[in-house]
Design a protein around this motif. Structure first.
Motif, PDB file in Angstrom:
ATOM      1  N   ALA A   1      -4.089 -15.019   4.470  1.00 41.28           N
ATOM      2  CA  ALA A   1      -4.941 -14.086   5.372  1.00 41.28           C
ATOM      3  C   ALA A   1      -4.216 -13.846   6.508  1.00 41.28           C
ATOM      4  CB  ALA A   1      -6.336 -14.579   5.211  1.00 41.28           C
ATOM      5  N   LYS A   2      -3.756 -14.603   7.099  1.00 43.42           N
ATOM      6  CA  LYS A   2      -3.072 -14.373   8.740  1.00 43.42           C
ATOM      7  C   LYS A   2      -1.882 -13.497   8.453  1.00 43.42           C
ATOM      8  CE  LYS A   2      -4.520 -19.273  10.145  1.00 43.42           C
ATOM      9  NZ  LYS A   2      -3.998 -20.525  10.627  1.00 43.42           N
ATOM     10  N   LEU A   3      -1.512 -13.196   7.100  1.00 47.36           N
ATOM     11  CA  LEU A   3      -0.017 -12.221   7.167  1.00 47.36           C
ATOM     12  C   LEU A   3      -0.734 -10.753   7.162  1.00 47.36           C
ATOM     13  CD1 LEU A   3       1.573 -13.902   4.274  1.00 47.36           C
ATOM     14  CD2 LEU A   3       2.394 -13.841   6.654  1.00 47.36           C
ATOM     15  N   LYS A   4      -1.867 -10.600   7.414  1.00 47.65           N
ATOM     16  CA  LYS A   4      -2.612  -9.388   7.454  1.00 47.65           C
ATOM     17  C   LYS A   4      -1.681  -8.467   8.550  1.00 47.65           C
ATOM     18  CE  LYS A   4      -7.111  -6.924   8.174  1.00 47.65           C
ATOM     19  NZ  LYS A   4      -8.487  -6.803   8.005  1.00 47.65           N
ATOM     20  N   GLY A   5      -1.341  -7.301   8.586  1.00 53.05           N
ATOM     21  CA  GLY A   5      -0.576  -6.576   9.485  1.00 53.05           C
ATOM     22  C   GLY A   5       0.855  -6.632   9.277  1.00 53.05           C
ATOM     23  N   ALA A   6       1.177  -7.688   8.886  1.00 53.09           N
ATOM     24  CA  ALA A   6       2.867  -8.042   8.608  1.00 53.09           C
ATOM     25  C   ALA A   6       3.593  -6.704   8.147  1.00 53.09           C
ATOM     26  CB  ALA A   6       3.195  -9.412   7.744  1.00 53.09           C
ATOM     27  N   ILE A   7       2.958  -6.145   6.946  1.00 54.84           N
ATOM     28  CA  ILE A   7       3.775  -5.240   6.212  1.00 54.84           C
ATOM     29  C   ILE A   7       3.340  -4.011   7.107  1.00 54.84           C
ATOM     30  CG2 ILE A   7       3.529  -3.672   3.930  1.00 54.84           C
ATOM     31  CD1 ILE A   7       2.855  -6.210   2.635  1.00 54.84           C
ATOM     32  N   GLU A   8       2.352  -3.777   7.389  1.00 56.75           N
ATOM     33  CA  GLU A   8       2.005  -2.525   8.401  1.00 56.75           C
ATOM     34  C   GLU A   8       3.001  -2.305   9.676  1.00 56.75           C
ATOM     35  OE1 GLU A   8      -2.134  -0.411   9.080  1.00 56.75           O
ATOM     36  OE2 GLU A   8      -1.958  -2.169   9.823  1.00 56.75           O
ATOM     37  N   ALA A   9       3.228  -3.456  10.075  1.00 55.44           N
ATOM     38  CA  ALA A   9       4.244  -3.630  11.345  1.00 55.44           C
ATOM     39  C   ALA A   9       5.662  -3.538  10.946  1.00 55.44           C
ATOM     40  CB  ALA A   9       3.999  -4.772  12.058  1.00 55.44           C
ATOM     41  N   ASP A  10       6.052  -3.972   9.677  1.00 55.44           N
ATOM     42  CA  ASP A  10       7.464  -3.891   9.377  1.00 55.44           C
ATOM     43  C   ASP A  10       7.543  -3.775   7.739  1.00 55.44           C
ATOM     44  OD1 ASP A  10      10.187  -4.242   8.826  1.00 55.44           O
ATOM     45  OD2 ASP A  10      10.386  -6.197   9.903  1.00 55.44           O
ATOM     46  N   VAL A  11       8.043  -2.669   7.120  1.00 53.87           N
ATOM     47  CA  VAL A  11       8.139  -2.674   5.712  1.00 53.87           C
ATOM     48  C   VAL A  11       9.145  -3.310   5.046  1.00 53.87           C
ATOM     49  CG1 VAL A  11      10.128  -0.911   5.994  1.00 53.87           C
ATOM     50  CG2 VAL A  11       8.376  -0.607   3.947  1.00 53.87           C
ATOM     51  N   SER A  12      10.111  -3.991   5.820  1.00 51.35           N
ATOM     52  CA  SER A  12      10.808  -5.132   5.210  1.00 51.35           C
ATOM     53  C   SER A  12      10.158  -6.445   4.992  1.00 51.35           C
ATOM     54  CB  SER A  12      12.071  -5.279   6.371  1.00 51.35           C
ATOM     55  OG  SER A  12      11.628  -6.208   7.408  1.00 51.35           O
ATOM     56  N   LYS A  13       8.978  -6.426   5.497  1.00 45.55           N
ATOM     57  CA  LYS A  13       8.277  -7.537   5.029  1.00 45.55           C
ATOM     58  C   LYS A  13       7.647  -7.415   3.696  1.00 45.55           C
ATOM     59  CE  LYS A  13       8.554  -9.831   9.049  1.00 45.55           C
ATOM     60  NZ  LYS A  13       9.380 -10.936   9.243  1.00 45.55           N
ATOM     61  N   ILE A  14       7.525  -6.426   3.007  1.00 46.88           N
ATOM     62  CA  ILE A  14       7.078  -6.159   1.708  1.00 46.88           C
ATOM     63  C   ILE A  14       7.245  -7.346   0.610  1.00 46.88           C
ATOM     64  CG2 ILE A  14       7.103  -4.902  -0.548  1.00 46.88           C
ATOM     65  CD1 ILE A  14       6.781  -2.412   1.343  1.00 46.88           C
ATOM     66  N   PRO A  15       8.587  -7.808   0.298  1.00 48.33           N
ATOM     67  CA  PRO A  15       8.983  -8.775  -0.678  1.00 48.33           C
ATOM     68  C   PRO A  15       8.441  -9.926  -0.304  1.00 48.33           C
ATOM     69  CG  PRO A  15      10.868  -7.854   0.555  1.00 48.33           C
ATOM     70  CD  PRO A  15       9.896  -6.907   0.948  1.00 48.33           C
ATOM     71  N   ALA A  16       8.450 -10.719   1.057  1.00 48.85           N
ATOM     72  CA  ALA A  16       8.085 -11.810   1.680  1.00 48.85           C
ATOM     73  C   ALA A  16       6.431 -12.013   1.245  1.00 48.85           C
ATOM     74  CB  ALA A  16       8.242 -11.997   2.863  1.00 48.85           C
ATOM     75  N   VAL A  17       5.875 -10.853   1.628  1.00 51.08           N
ATOM     76  CA  VAL A  17       4.124 -10.927   1.308  1.00 51.08           C
ATOM     77  C   VAL A  17       3.883 -11.033   0.027  1.00 51.08           C
ATOM     78  CG1 VAL A  17       2.188  -9.779   1.771  1.00 51.08           C
ATOM     79  CG2 VAL A  17       3.819  -9.864   3.659  1.00 51.08           C
ATOM     80  N   LEU A  18       4.615 -10.228  -0.903  1.00 54.83           N
ATOM     81  CA  LEU A  18       4.268 -10.227  -2.307  1.00 54.83           C
ATOM     82  C   LEU A  18       4.711 -11.388  -2.908  1.00 54.83           C
ATOM     83  CD1 LEU A  18       5.161  -6.321  -3.450  1.00 54.83           C
ATOM     84  CD2 LEU A  18       2.968  -7.516  -3.086  1.00 54.83           C
ATOM     85  N   ASP A  19       5.887 -11.916  -2.566  1.00 55.44           N
ATOM     86  CA  ASP A  19       6.267 -13.180  -3.111  1.00 55.44           C
ATOM     87  C   ASP A  19       5.160 -14.406  -2.985  1.00 55.44           C
ATOM     88  OD1 ASP A  19       8.874 -12.473  -4.180  1.00 55.44           O
ATOM     89  OD2 ASP A  19       9.818 -13.309  -2.190  1.00 55.44           O
TER      90      ASP A  19
END
Length: 596
Positions: A42-60
């Protein structure tokens, strides 16, 4: 048939759930670890919104959580299903439901954050990062449902409501499988026969009409005594579907549930239309059944018994295994090897026991073998159920083997195709080897009953479900009387003038578990139609058709289900598969009419 306590069932006749977790303590350890990791996610909330390159890490990380949840869930739910009276597994099953809701709430931000980018921005991200491109199909599906995706805060709220949304299904399951007790069937000569939910069908197949009538009236008499309770439970399920559909701005609950598989609503409507046109053929079959049984009045308790009494034989499980393997020979050695593995190495929980969930299913997870729950009662229908569930299990095996976790599942729309294709192969094998006229009549009747039970009956269920959800959407009363009258009228419509209007059948909807998975049942009918077409291609064309079919089995979620079926050689966006299946039904009715 004696129904044993769970502890008295031979271990070799049970599924090997120890292969998932050797003991409950290991399950509890994984549960605690996943609960902790969900909170961290849940702490990853905002990571994708801040940086599109975080999509794969969050989805993994997201799919990693769900993979672990699936393993925990399969173990807990199947332990519960093998004996719903066991309080340990009641607790574990409830806990896993709550954990699923927590994970849903913790990850509710993922889709809204991805969709905060434009389609063009996401396509550019896929070109820049190979791992983002791997998730391209998932992103495409999100974009498809973009207008129905809420902001992160609202998605989190909807996810948190999931525990409440599951309540109707949970209550129904416990009431029907654990708490529901039936009086003995009492025959005219004073004989008492024990009745349970899982043994009801075996009584309905009895050649003794008094037994069938007794089971029918006893079961529905008991269910009717709780009609207001069942109506309240189902009403809750209808309302939660309406709530989610409205919250996500769908035109209807049906539109929402079909959107998950990208299935046009016209497919559903075409099914109803095609079956309505074919109802005169169903009436002909009902008339044949009435004639062969030699009854002045045909009742609803007469529709399951074989119409050729001499062929009402039993099949020990070892015999059933050989029948399954013989029927599946056209599928080739690779497919057969997995069927043998399942039959010999405890994929299957075979026999009924007290407290066991009724019916049958195939389940498992990415990190386990497939599993099959049966309530095997030694009749031909049980053999067909075995080969049906084995079709599900081998489909899952191939999908898991061929696809990474994120794409390893398959949509409900295609879920019944592989299982029913197996049934068609079994029926073809039995008919091909039958020279005895009475045996052929028996098998034709069984095949026709399969059409009746799957293509006609499931379409009737689908029509009831659509009407019930429409009533809910329109604010019409959903009392026990209204729902029962609705069901009774549909039953009379589908069975026609030669079937007596037994009032008890009005309560049948109260015992159908699939109604608690909205807009699921129509897929039995569409899947049956596709399976008839595919089995015919396999038997006619051999290896080329098998190879195309295997591509379908290995497809998982790599394509939309309709496209996967096109790859195998069937186009469900047209009326042809359903029309062809109904035409075969008509041919079978004509052959049976000629034989009797």
């Amino acid at each position: 048939m004696e129904v044993k306590d769970r502890k008295d069932i031979d271990v070799k006749d049970t599924w090997n759930l120890e292969s998932i977790y050797a003991n409950n303590e290991l399950w509890e350890e994984d549960y605690a670890a996943l609960e902790k990791d969900a909170a961290e996610f849940a702490k990853l909330k905002g990571a994708i919104e801040a940086d599109v390159s975080k999509i794969p890490a969050v989805l993994d990380a997201y799919y990693g959580l769900h993979r672990r949840l699936s393993k925990l869930s399969v173990y807990a739910r199947m332990r519960f299903d093998q004996d719903t009276t066991d309080s340990t597994y009641q607790t574990m099953s409830a806990k896993i439901g709550s954990l699923g809701v927590k994970i849903g709430a913790a990850s509710a931000f993922v889709e809204p954050e991805i969709l905060s980018y434009s389609k063009e921005q996401l396509e550019a991200a896929e070109k820049e990062n190979e791992r983002t491109a791997y998730y391209g199909r998932k992103i495409e599906e999100m974009l498809r449902g973009q207008e129905h995706t809420l902001d992160a805060e609202k998605e989190e709220l909807l996810a948190a409501a999931g525990d409440m949304a599951e309540a109707p299904d949970d209550i129904f399951s416990v009431l029907m499988n654990a708490d529901m007790k039936y009086p003995d069937i009492v025959l005219e000569d004073g004989t008492h026969l024990p009745l349970t939910n899982s043994t009801y069908i075996s009584y309905m197949e009895s050649p003794d009409r008094a037994v069938r009538e007794g089971a029918f009236k006893t079961l529905y008499g008991q269910i009717a005594s709780l009609k207001n309770t069942f109506a309240a439970i189902y009403r809750g399920n209808l309302k939660q579907a309406k709530f989610y559909a409205q919250s996500r701005k769908y035109s209807s609950a049906r539109a929402m549930y079909l959107a998950d598989s990208n299935v046009p609503e016209s497919v559903y409507d075409n099914l109803l239309s095609a079956v309505h046109e074919a109802l005169p053929m169903m009436y002909r079959y009902v008339a044949v059944r009435k004639k062969v049984l030699g009854v002045d009045k045909l009742h609803m308790y007469d529709v399951y018994t074989p119409i050729v009494a001499a062929q009402n034989q039993t099949y020990e499980f070892e015999q059933a295994k050989q029948m399954v393997l013989e029927a599946l020979k056209p599928m080739g050695e690779d497919y057969l090897s997995h069927a043998r593995e399942g039959l010999e190495n405890r994929w299957i929980d075979i026999y009924p026991n007290k407290g066991k969930k009724g019916g049958a299913y195939s389940w498992g997870c990415y990190d386990s073998q497939p599993f099959i729950l049966l309530n095997y009662t030694k009749n031909l229908d049980s053999v067909f159920t075995l080969i049906h569930e084995m079709g599900h299990s081998i489909h899952s095996y191939y999908s898991i083997t061929a696809q990474d976790y994120a794409y390893s599942d398959y949509k409900i729309f295609v879920a019944e195709v592989a299982s029913t294709c197996n049934e068609c192969l079994l029926m073809h094998d039995l008919l091909k080897k039958t020279t005895d006229k009475e045996q052929r009549k028996y098998l034709l009747n069984h095949y026709l009953d399969s059409f009746k039970g799957t293509l006609f009956r499931q379409t009737m269920f689908a029509e009831f479900e659509k009407t019930a959800h429409d009533y809910c959407a329109q604010g019409k009363p959903l009392t026990a009387e209204a729902l029962s009258q609705m069901y009774l009228e549909l039953n009379q419509k589908y069975f026609g003038p030669d079937m007596e209007k037994d009032e008890e059948i009005a309560y049948e909807w109260m015992r159908i578990p699939h109604f608690y998975t909205p807009f699921y049942v129509y897929q039995y009918a569409t899947g049956y139609s596709a399976a008839v077409a595919l089995s015919a291609k396999i038997l006619k064309e051999g290896k080329p058709a098998v190879d195309a079919y295997m591509s379908f089995l290995k497809g998982g979620e790599s394509k939309d289900p309709i496209d996967l079926l096109k790859m195998a050689g069937v186009d469900m966006t047209t009326e042809k598969p359903v029309a062809d299946a109904l035409a075969l039904f008509g041919e079978l009715v004509a052959e049976l009419e000629a034989l009797v």
